[in-house]
Design a protein around this motif. Structure first.
Motif, short mmCIF file in Angstrom:
data_model
loop_
_atom_site.label_atom_id
_atom_site.label_comp_id
_atom_site.label_asym_id
_atom_site.label_seq_id
_atom_site.Cartn_x
_atom_site.Cartn_y
_atom_site.Cartn_z
N GLU A 20 22.14 21.27 72.46
CA GLU A 20 22.62 22.47 71.78
C GLU A 20 24.07 22.34 71.30
OE1 GLU A 20 23.01 23.27 76.29
OE2 GLU A 20 21.60 22.28 74.92
N GLU A 21 24.71 21.21 71.58
CA GLU A 21 26.10 21.03 71.17
C GLU A 21 26.19 20.38 69.79
OE1 GLU A 21 28.10 20.60 75.62
OE2 GLU A 21 27.95 18.83 74.33
N PRO A 22 27.21 20.74 68.99
CA PRO A 22 27.32 20.24 67.62
C PRO A 22 27.41 18.71 67.50
CG PRO A 22 28.76 22.13 67.92
CD PRO A 22 28.24 21.77 69.28
N LEU A 23 27.95 18.04 68.52
CA LEU A 23 28.12 16.59 68.44
C LEU A 23 26.94 15.81 69.02
CD1 LEU A 23 31.92 16.12 69.26
CD2 LEU A 23 30.79 16.36 67.05
N HIS A 24 25.84 16.49 69.29
CA HIS A 24 24.68 15.80 69.82
C HIS A 24 24.13 14.81 68.81
CE1 HIS A 24 21.01 15.09 72.08
NE2 HIS A 24 20.32 15.33 70.99
N GLY A 25 23.75 13.62 69.28
CA GLY A 25 23.13 12.62 68.40
C GLY A 25 23.84 11.29 68.49
N THR A 206 35.40 13.84 75.66
CA THR A 206 34.38 13.75 74.62
C THR A 206 33.60 15.04 74.34
OG1 THR A 206 32.73 12.95 76.21
CG2 THR A 206 34.05 11.30 75.05
N ARG A 207 33.95 16.14 74.99
CA ARG A 207 33.19 17.38 74.76
C ARG A 207 34.14 18.51 74.34
NH1 ARG A 207 29.28 18.70 79.53
NH2 ARG A 207 28.31 20.02 77.93
N PRO A 208 34.45 18.59 73.04
CA PRO A 208 35.41 19.61 72.58
C PRO A 208 34.97 21.03 72.89
CG PRO A 208 34.31 18.53 70.73
CD PRO A 208 34.00 17.73 71.94
N LEU A 209 33.66 21.28 72.94
CA LEU A 209 33.20 22.62 73.28
C LEU A 209 33.66 23.00 74.67
CD1 LEU A 209 29.65 24.01 72.55
CD2 LEU A 209 30.71 24.37 74.76
N GLU A 210 33.48 22.10 75.64
CA GLU A 210 33.88 22.38 77.02
C GLU A 210 35.40 22.41 77.16
OE1 GLU A 210 31.91 23.34 79.44
OE2 GLU A 210 30.28 23.26 77.98
N ILE A 211 36.08 21.57 76.43
CA ILE A 211 37.55 21.56 76.46
C ILE A 211 38.08 22.91 75.96
CG2 ILE A 211 39.64 20.51 75.51
CD1 ILE A 211 37.96 17.89 75.26
N THR A 212 37.53 23.40 74.86
CA THR A 212 37.95 24.67 74.30
C THR A 212 37.66 25.82 75.27
OG1 THR A 212 37.49 23.84 72.08
CG2 THR A 212 37.73 26.22 72.33
N LYS A 213 36.50 25.78 75.90
CA LYS A 213 36.16 26.82 76.88
C LYS A 213 37.19 26.86 78.00
CE LYS A 213 31.10 27.13 76.53
NZ LYS A 213 29.83 26.86 77.27
N ARG A 214 37.65 25.70 78.43
CA ARG A 214 38.65 25.65 79.51
C ARG A 214 39.94 26.32 79.10
NH1 ARG A 214 38.39 22.24 84.24
NH2 ARG A 214 40.59 21.83 84.54
#
Length: 230
Positions: A20-25, A206-214
């Motif tokens: 479900e993350e934008p950088l998947h693949g 490597t996970r900007p979504l999780e970094i931003t959430k933090r």
């Protein structure tokens, strides 16, 4: 021990993204792997045949291959079968990581799976552990590395390393890979000073979504503290 020497006392970066993350693949993860290689990473941990194959070809770095499987109940196991391990090695994985938790929800019996990977595929096996009991049981069966993958702690921002667990693992006499909850360089340095073989860092790099959430979580907590102080 060749590949193990290559990664000793270095930074391994976990290049993974959920569906479900934008950088998947594989292409996004391959680009991420190349970026961390240029930054000085000595190895990559990644999920699935496609990612392993593309990242190995692009970087040439040692690759720890895993295959995450989730059942209908939403329970996770890492590389739960020989066929998945074989697929990873055929794709170029230099090390295969296997979930060895005593609470592992499903998978082939570890007493059969771990030695078969080592014997038939000829690659080192890394035991992804949550507890000391997990590590002891895996070492009794036979593995090359033990990792604190599931042994992190929760804190107000998310996760942090469990250094107490790492201290215990180091007493078992096998190479220890520190993994789980590493967000700051000083944590990595501390683990290496303790004597771990190498350190895996994932989300913090490597996970900007999780970094931003933090960051957003920290801002929210700061705002709540300020309002309570008024």
């Amino acid at each position: 021990m060749g590949v193990l020497r290559t990664i000793q006392r270095g930074l391994i970066v976990s290049c993974q993204a959920l569906e479900e993350e934008p950088l998947h693949g594989p292409m996004f993860m391959a680009a991420m792997a190349r970026a961390v290689q240029l930054g000085g990473a000595v190895g990559i941990r990644t999920n699935g045949r496609q990612e392993v194959e593309v990242i190995k070809k692009l970087t040439g770095l040692p690759v720890i291959g895993i295959h995450k499987v989730t059942n209908e109940a939403g329970e996770l196991a890492i590389t739960p079968s020989f066929s998945l391990a074989e697929d990873l090695v055929q794709a170029g994985a230099d090390i295969v990581a296997v979930d060895v938790r005593q609470t592992r929800p499903f998978g082939e019996p570890l007493a059969e799976l771990l030695p078969r990977i080592r014997r038939e595929l000829g690659v080192p096996v890394m035991a992804d552990c949550a507890t000391m009991e997990d590590a002891r049981a895996a070492l009794a069966i036979g593995v090359d590395l033990i990792a604190s993958t599931f042994g992190f702690r929760e804190n107000e921002l998310g996760t942090e390393p469990d250094f107490e667990l790492l201290e215990g693992l180091l007493q078992l006499g096998a190479p220890v890979i520190a993994e789980g909850g590493f967000w700051y360089p000083e944590q990595v340095v501390k683990a290496l000073e303790m004597g771990v073989w190498s350190v895996v860092v994932g989300s913090a790099i490597t996970r900007p979504l999780e970094i931003t959430k933090r960051f957003v979580r920290a801002l929210g907590q700061a705002g709540t503290a300020q309002r309570n102080a008024v």
